[in-house]
Design an enzyme around this catalytic site. Structure first.
Site, PDB file in Angstrom:
ATOM      1  N   ARG A  73       2.374  -4.928   6.023  1.00 24.22           N
ATOM      2  CA  ARG A  73       1.597  -3.902   5.323  1.00 24.22           C
ATOM      3  C   ARG A  73       2.403  -2.621   5.309  1.00 24.22           C
ATOM      4  O   ARG A  73       2.778  -2.101   6.360  1.00 24.22           O
ATOM      5  CB  ARG A  73       0.238  -3.643   5.968  1.00 24.22           C
ATOM      6  CG  ARG A  73      -0.537  -2.576   5.161  1.00 24.22           C
ATOM      7  CD  ARG A  73      -1.975  -2.399   5.555  1.00 24.22           C
ATOM      8  NE  ARG A  73      -2.626  -1.483   4.608  1.00 24.22           N
ATOM      9  CZ  ARG A  73      -3.877  -1.551   4.197  1.00 24.22           C
ATOM     10  NH1 ARG A  73      -4.661  -2.498   4.645  1.00 24.22           N
ATOM     11  NH2 ARG A  73      -4.363  -0.673   3.340  1.00 24.22           N
ATOM     12  N   HIS A 133       2.014   3.539  -9.155  1.00 21.34           N
ATOM     13  CA  HIS A 133       1.846   2.098  -9.412  1.00 21.34           C
ATOM     14  C   HIS A 133       3.028   1.547 -10.218  1.00 21.34           C
ATOM     15  O   HIS A 133       3.480   0.432  -9.979  1.00 21.34           O
ATOM     16  CB  HIS A 133       0.527   1.827 -10.139  1.00 21.34           C
ATOM     17  CG  HIS A 133      -0.692   2.180  -9.324  1.00 21.34           C
ATOM     18  ND1 HIS A 133      -0.817   1.819  -8.003  1.00 21.34           N
ATOM     19  CD2 HIS A 133      -1.813   2.884  -9.627  1.00 21.34           C
ATOM     20  CE1 HIS A 133      -1.973   2.270  -7.535  1.00 21.34           C
ATOM     21  NE2 HIS A 133      -2.592   2.929  -8.499  1.00 21.34           N
ATOM     22  N   ASP A 140       0.836  -1.213   0.000  1.00 17.15           N
ATOM     23  CA  ASP A 140       0.000   0.000   0.000  1.00 17.15           C
ATOM     24  C   ASP A 140       0.872   1.265   0.000  1.00 17.15           C
ATOM     25  O   ASP A 140       1.966   1.271   0.558  1.00 17.15           O
ATOM     26  CB  ASP A 140      -0.910  -0.031   1.242  1.00 17.15           C
ATOM     27  CG  ASP A 140      -2.059   0.951   1.120  1.00 17.15           C
ATOM     28  OD1 ASP A 140      -2.411   1.332  -0.022  1.00 17.15           O
ATOM     29  OD2 ASP A 140      -2.608   1.348   2.169  1.00 17.15           O
ATOM     30  N   GLU A 190     -12.402  -4.759  -3.818  1.00 21.15           N
ATOM     31  CA  GLU A 190     -12.988  -3.426  -3.654  1.00 21.15           C
ATOM     32  C   GLU A 190     -12.300  -2.361  -4.514  1.00 21.15           C
ATOM     33  O   GLU A 190     -12.794  -1.243  -4.657  1.00 21.15           O
ATOM     34  CB  GLU A 190     -12.911  -2.993  -2.173  1.00 21.15           C
ATOM     35  CG  GLU A 190     -13.860  -3.755  -1.249  1.00 21.15           C
ATOM     36  CD  GLU A 190     -13.431  -5.195  -0.981  1.00 21.15           C
ATOM     37  OE1 GLU A 190     -12.212  -5.456  -0.923  1.00 21.15           O
ATOM     38  OE2 GLU A 190     -14.322  -6.057  -0.843  1.00 21.15           O
ATOM     39  N   ARG A 224      -1.360   9.128  -9.984  1.00 21.32           N
ATOM     40  CA  ARG A 224      -1.314   7.890  -9.186  1.00 21.32           C
ATOM     41  C   ARG A 224      -0.667   6.728  -9.953  1.00 21.32           C
ATOM     42  O   ARG A 224       0.039   5.909  -9.371  1.00 21.32           O
ATOM     43  CB  ARG A 224      -2.727   7.495  -8.742  1.00 21.32           C
ATOM     44  CG  ARG A 224      -3.356   8.478  -7.761  1.00 21.32           C
ATOM     45  CD  ARG A 224      -4.771   8.055  -7.403  1.00 21.32           C
ATOM     46  NE  ARG A 224      -4.776   6.738  -6.767  1.00 21.32           N
ATOM     47  CZ  ARG A 224      -4.564   6.520  -5.475  1.00 21.32           C
ATOM     48  NH1 ARG A 224      -4.340   7.529  -4.667  1.00 21.32           N
ATOM     49  NH2 ARG A 224      -4.588   5.300  -4.989  1.00 21.32           N
ATOM     50  N   LEU A 261      10.799 -20.475  -5.439  1.00 20.20           N
ATOM     51  CA  LEU A 261       9.774 -19.652  -4.788  1.00 20.20           C
ATOM     52  C   LEU A 261       8.404 -19.801  -5.470  1.00 20.20           C
ATOM     53  O   LEU A 261       8.312 -19.802  -6.698  1.00 20.20           O
ATOM     54  CB  LEU A 261      10.214 -18.182  -4.876  1.00 20.20           C
ATOM     55  CG  LEU A 261       9.226 -17.134  -4.365  1.00 20.20           C
ATOM     56  CD1 LEU A 261       9.204 -17.122  -2.828  1.00 20.20           C
ATOM     57  CD2 LEU A 261       9.588 -15.738  -4.878  1.00 20.20           C
TER      58      LEU A 261
END
Ligand code: IPE
Ligand code: IPE
Ligand code: MG
Length: 239
Positions: free
Chosen positions: A184, A33, A16, A63, A29, A127
């Site tokens: 987080r 990203h 985040d 969401e 934005r 992995l």
């Protein structure tokens, strides 16, 4: 003498802070990203190098469709771009890629790419990289319930035989070691509908660092803190 670090088997990350990272630079934005994707690349490489068995990254929540259409579509384009660009490198590095979430809402092009990369890397033994895309912990549980009801209706399962293990086996990530550590970034202290069932005994690490700034030192710091935790799983260890 410094103690040897115990490497968690399974780390899950809520990546985040991309938007705020971009805003602080007066950028759109989407620029955040894109910078976030660079951080993903480094973290995946590092996880593979230090011997983490599974890494689960929250890329797009159920969401996140509520965001402006332009942001959603640039995130989808970035996803396509990343799959195209990274697939061969992941394969070369013996990484198995797995997408978790309801991919039926994605374009058929993206769904086909996901299927291709998953099958190409299926037998890799390094992995396991899980990307949570259109994922929600509530979706995961609901999906599992539907599969269980189907089995009951087809006489493949008796309700009396329904145990936590049986439920767990219908959920995403069931074939992997339990999630040891949830990280987080971005300063919020919440789960935002990421893994729910799977984090019953995970350790949590929250940092204010915005995702594009999360680097290898930040990752090592999270693992160091994890190493200092005493996990009791409900038992009494020493008193
Ligand atoms: C996380 O960063 C990435 C996604 C949810 C896709 P955000 O886009 O939520 O960044 P902030 O929280 O607005 O800074
Ligand atoms: C969680 O971040 C989802 C991802 C990182 C993909 P959000 O930015 O969507 O979470 P909220 O809205 O702050 O809870
Ligand atoms: Mg956010």
């Amino acid at each position: 003498m410094s103690q040897k670090k115990h490497i968690p088997n399974h780390v899950a990350i809520i990546m985040d802070g991309n938007g705020r990272w971009a805003k602080s630079r007066n950028q759109l934005r989407v620029v955040g990203h894109k910078a976030g994707l660079k951080a993903v690349r480094k973290v995946v490489q590092h996880a593979s190098l230090i011997g983490i068995k599974a890494l689960t990254l929250y890329a797009f929540s159920s969401e996140n469709w509520k965001r402006p259409e332009q942001e959603v579509s640039s995130l989808m384009s970035l996803f396509v771009y990343a799959l195209n660009r990274e697939a061969k490198t992941l394969h070369k590095n013996n990484i198995r890629l797995n997408i978790i979430g309801d991919i039926s809402r994605f374009s058929s092009q993206l769904q086909a790419m996901i299927a291709d990369v998953q099958s190409m890397t299926l037998n890799n033994t390094g992995l396991v990289l899980n990307i949570a895309a259109n994922y929600g912990g509530r979706w995961d549980i609901t999906h599992a319930i539907k599969k269980i009801i189907d089995k009951v209706n087809n006489n493949e399962l008796l309700i009396d035989d329904l145990t936590e293990d049986v439920v767990g086996k219908e959920l995403s990530l069931h074939e992997l070691p339990a999630v040891d550590l949830v990280i987080r970034t971005g300063g919020e202290h919440r789960i935002s509908n990421f893994l729910l069932w799977q984090i019953a005994y995970s350790e949590f690490y929250f940092t204010d660092i915005l995702w594009p700034d999360f680097d290898l030192n930040s990752f090592d710091e999270a693992i160091s803190i994890f190493n200092k935790r005493e996990r009791r799983f409900g038992q009494v260890v020493d008193c």
